[in-house]
Design a protein around this motif. Sequence first.
Motif, PDB file in Angstrom:
ATOM      1  N   GLY A 195      20.317  37.379  91.877  1.00 27.19           N
ATOM      2  CA  GLY A 195      20.627  36.715  90.613  1.00 27.19           C
ATOM      3  C   GLY A 195      21.004  35.258  90.786  1.00 27.19           C
ATOM      4  N   VAL A 196      21.839  34.960  91.787  1.00 27.58           N
ATOM      5  CA  VAL A 196      22.286  33.583  92.019  1.00 27.58           C
ATOM      6  C   VAL A 196      21.119  32.687  92.395  1.00 27.58           C
ATOM      7  N   PHE A 197      20.312  33.133  93.379  1.00 25.51           N
ATOM      8  CA  PHE A 197      19.189  32.285  93.806  1.00 25.51           C
ATOM      9  C   PHE A 197      18.072  32.278  92.767  1.00 25.51           C
ATOM     10  N   GLY A 198      17.977  33.349  91.965  1.00 25.66           N
ATOM     11  CA  GLY A 198      17.006  33.337  90.887  1.00 25.66           C
ATOM     12  C   GLY A 198      17.315  32.253  89.867  1.00 25.66           C
ATOM     13  N   CYS A 199      18.587  32.121  89.517  1.00 24.88           N
ATOM     14  CA  CYS A 199      18.990  31.035  88.614  1.00 24.88           C
ATOM     15  C   CYS A 199      18.785  29.676  89.274  1.00 24.88           C
ATOM     16  N   ALA A 200      19.037  29.606  90.587  1.00 27.64           N
ATOM     17  CA  ALA A 200      18.895  28.341  91.303  1.00 27.64           C
ATOM     18  C   ALA A 200      17.449  27.876  91.359  1.00 27.64           C
ATOM     19  N   VAL A 201      16.503  28.821  91.353  1.00 29.01           N
ATOM     20  CA  VAL A 201      15.087  28.454  91.363  1.00 29.01           C
ATOM     21  C   VAL A 201      14.766  27.536  90.188  1.00 29.01           C
ATOM     22  N   GLY A 202      15.406  27.794  89.047  1.00 27.16           N
ATOM     23  CA  GLY A 202      15.159  26.962  87.877  1.00 27.16           C
ATOM     24  C   GLY A 202      15.521  25.506  88.072  1.00 27.16           C
ATOM     25  N   GLY A 203      16.325  25.217  89.082  1.00 26.63           N
ATOM     26  CA  GLY A 203      16.704  23.832  89.344  1.00 26.63           C
ATOM     27  C   GLY A 203      16.001  23.213  90.531  1.00 26.63           C
ATOM     28  N   GLY A 204      15.007  23.884  91.076  1.00 23.78           N
ATOM     29  CA  GLY A 204      14.285  23.360  92.234  1.00 23.78           C
ATOM     30  C   GLY A 204      13.666  21.998  91.942  1.00 23.78           C
ATOM     31  N   ASN A 205      13.855  21.021  92.862  1.00 22.33           N
ATOM     32  CA  ASN A 205      13.340  19.672  92.621  1.00 22.33           C
ATOM     33  C   ASN A 205      12.180  19.292  93.520  1.00 22.33           C
ATOM     34  N   THR A 206      11.796  20.183  94.448  1.00 24.06           N
ATOM     35  CA  THR A 206      10.582  19.997  95.249  1.00 24.06           C
ATOM     36  C   THR A 206       9.919  21.362  95.412  1.00 24.06           C
ATOM     37  N   TRP A 207       8.620  21.327  95.724  1.00 27.38           N
ATOM     38  CA  TRP A 207       7.911  22.597  95.909  1.00 27.38           C
ATOM     39  C   TRP A 207       8.451  23.347  97.121  1.00 27.38           C
ATOM     40  N   VAL A 208       8.649  22.637  98.239  1.00 26.91           N
ATOM     41  CA  VAL A 208       9.151  23.283  99.449  1.00 26.91           C
ATOM     42  C   VAL A 208      10.552  23.853  99.215  1.00 26.91           C
ATOM     43  N   GLY A 209      11.387  23.085  98.515  1.00 24.76           N
ATOM     44  CA  GLY A 209      12.724  23.586  98.211  1.00 24.76           C
ATOM     45  C   GLY A 209      12.689  24.823  97.338  1.00 24.76           C
ATOM     46  N   THR A 210      11.780  24.843  96.363  1.00 28.25           N
ATOM     47  CA  THR A 210      11.642  26.014  95.497  1.00 28.25           C
ATOM     48  C   THR A 210      11.166  27.222  96.298  1.00 28.25           C
ATOM     49  N   CYS A 211      10.256  26.991  97.238  1.00 30.58           N
ATOM     50  CA  CYS A 211       9.816  28.087  98.125  1.00 30.58           C
ATOM     51  C   CYS A 211      10.989  28.638  98.921  1.00 30.58           C
ATOM     52  N   GLY A 212      11.863  27.740  99.389  1.00 31.07           N
ATOM     53  CA  GLY A 212      13.043  28.181 100.129  1.00 31.07           C
ATOM     54  C   GLY A 212      13.979  29.011  99.270  1.00 31.07           C
ATOM     55  N   LEU A 213      14.125  28.628  98.006  1.00 30.33           N
ATOM     56  CA  LEU A 213      14.972  29.402  97.088  1.00 30.33           C
ATOM     57  C   LEU A 213      14.366  30.776  96.814  1.00 30.33           C
ATOM     58  N   PHE A 214      13.050  30.828  96.672  1.00 26.71           N
ATOM     59  CA  PHE A 214      12.387  32.123  96.480  1.00 26.71           C
ATOM     60  C   PHE A 214      12.548  33.013  97.718  1.00 26.71           C
ATOM     61  N   ALA A 215      12.504  32.406  98.913  1.00 27.05           N
ATOM     62  CA  ALA A 215      12.699  33.187 100.138  1.00 27.05           C
ATOM     63  C   ALA A 215      14.120  33.747 100.177  1.00 27.05           C
ATOM     64  N   ALA A 216      15.116  32.914  99.803  1.00 23.69           N
ATOM     65  CA  ALA A 216      16.502  33.392  99.775  1.00 23.69           C
ATOM     66  C   ALA A 216      16.676  34.490  98.731  1.00 23.69           C
ATOM     67  N   LEU A 217      16.025  34.326  97.585  1.00 27.76           N
ATOM     68  CA  LEU A 217      16.036  35.365  96.559  1.00 27.76           C
ATOM     69  C   LEU A 217      15.456  36.665  97.113  1.00 27.76           C
ATOM     70  N   GLY A 218      14.365  36.541  97.885  1.00 34.00           N
ATOM     71  CA  GLY A 218      13.725  37.719  98.470  1.00 34.00           C
ATOM     72  C   GLY A 218      14.631  38.471  99.429  1.00 34.00           C
ATOM     73  N   VAL A 219      15.520  37.745 100.120  1.00 41.99           N
ATOM     74  CA  VAL A 219      16.461  38.414 101.024  1.00 41.99           C
ATOM     75  C   VAL A 219      17.346  39.387 100.250  1.00 41.99           C
ATOM     76  N   GLY A 220      17.734  38.984  99.030  1.00 41.27           N
ATOM     77  CA  GLY A 220      18.533  39.885  98.194  1.00 41.27           C
ATOM     78  C   GLY A 220      17.700  41.010  97.616  1.00 41.27           C
ATOM     79  N   VAL A 221      16.580  40.661  97.001  1.00 42.74           N
ATOM     80  CA  VAL A 221      15.724  41.665  96.366  1.00 42.74           C
ATOM     81  C   VAL A 221      15.197  42.670  97.381  1.00 42.74           C
ATOM     82  N   GLY A 222      14.856  42.182  98.578  1.00 46.69           N
ATOM     83  CA  GLY A 222      14.261  43.063  99.592  1.00 46.69           C
ATOM     84  C   GLY A 222      15.161  44.190 100.032  1.00 46.69           C
ATOM     85  N   GLY A 223      16.472  44.036  99.869  1.00 43.77           N
ATOM     86  CA  GLY A 223      17.388  45.091 100.284  1.00 43.77           C
ATOM     87  C   GLY A 223      17.547  46.196  99.265  1.00 43.77           C
TER      88      GLY A 223
END
Length: 561
Positions: free
Chosen positions: A186-214
């Motif tokens: 939830g936290v990183f999902g909300c943070a994705v909305g504030g991504g200011n670069t493509w690479v940074g947004t990919c990093g936020l999605f990866a962090a989100l995946g760490v939570g969702v994957g569990g």
Amino acid sequence: MPFFTNPFGKNDVSDFEGVFVPLAHSQRHPSVVAAHNDRKDSLTKDISDEKNIESPPSPENSYSAYTVDGLRAEIELDLSASGHDTAYDRKSKVINKAIQDIGMGKYQWSLFVLCGFGWLADNMWLQGVALTLPGLTSTFGPSETLVRYTTCATFIGLCIGASFWGVASDVIGRRLAFNATLFIAGVFGCAVGGGNTWVGTCGLFAALGVGVGGNLPVDGALFLEFLPFASSGLLTMLSVWWPVGQLISSLVGWGFLPNYAEDRGWRYMNVTLGAITLVMFGCRFFLFHLYESPKFLLSRGRQAEAVATVHGVAFRNKRTTWLSEEILNEIGGTAVVEEKQQLSISEIMKRNLDKFSTQRIKPLFATRKLGLMTCLIWFCWTTIGMAYPLFNAFLPQYLANSNSEQPTAPSIVYRNYAITSIVGVPGSLIAYYTVNIKYLGRKGTIAISTLITGVLVFCFTISSNPDFQLGFTCLEAFFQNIMYGVLYAYTPEVFPAPNRGTGTGIASCLNRIAGLCAPIVAVNAGQADPKAPIYASGGLFLAAFVAMCFFPIETRDHQSL
């Protein structure tokens, strides 16, 4: 359901008055009583044939479901098939028996909904990433093929999360892991909305995946540990939450993406999905008092808390239980030195790794029939694991007809995506009825639905007409969910009980690895031909269908091995 319960509260047996009854006056599960009666009849017959025994043992005492000796006989029978025989294993089996005798009730049904949130979040975010890709292209500039690496970053997080949280829940406890996964997502999902670069947004999605994957490994294990054995089939019913996640994503995307500027719509959508995830976390954390897993408490030497947990479940279900520390000590040994009865972190890690040792895998190939079944089911999980994201993870791009001269309007694209998700929801429910139809069963249902799915994926490429594509994506989603519903139910049924965790665990691992490779295939194949990933997806579905035609085991009307 009480509001704002203490999520870290500990319980004592004294908190649940009127729950405990002596074993001699308890209500045992009918199947347990029947098994004891069969053994008693068999022993009585054997004794009557023995002429030289001066004082034969009393079958009433040795094989009664209402005595400690009878309970001990049940545990010995279970241990003979498990391969482990320690104080922890004996007491763990006793707790299983106590939960089985309590039966299904309010606590398990509440847990079914809350664990279902994890399955819902898994697919909700997978589809959320798919819906975000066109917006990332418009905002940050990567090409429509290169932006697919965003999905690859998400799958890296999913793989890490599945591996980490599965082991961590055995070390830090199920309760913390159960709540942390959705909170991180939830936290990183909300943070994705504030991504200011493509690479940074990919990093936020990866962090989100760490939570969702569990979610899938933790939620599945937790639910199973509170589930009576007679209701273990309900574990597979968690898959009905899977299409609901896609439905929520598609409806949120339809609301935001066509109605806001391209650089804002995807941000609002991800913040909304993050907020939904945090609401689900809040339901788990504040509105439901989750008892820590009694298996985990035993592994850490906290026997009294484990007993109190079982009493708490009985209290919630308005039932009684015979479980006490005295019974645990009689069967598993007295906890004189607590350290000898708890599992160290290294032992917990070893038990997790043992699931994938050659000693655990070898029994899956004990016979030619079982070995063939194992290879085919693993092959199907791998091919479907790549086929599903190759088509579904990039479906919004396909629906937009980006390679045509006149791309489809965004409002039509996201409307069609939402309609597709709605039509797909009943598929999982229908699967649980068709698998019990005579002459069809599990094998027929999964093979036919997979064949139709593969054919429909190919048909999608015939025309770029939005209405034409809508019809085929709706049918594809419907039959695809039937296929997944049966696959989740059928896979654990074909493996022998002592090695079922190993077989299903490897299948899930292969599925995630194949999913991780799907975006790489989509990027490279899509550069040569935009339709190539769709052809690959359809071909993989058909390859899985061919393998399913050779499944040697049908589990309809048959007990699990």
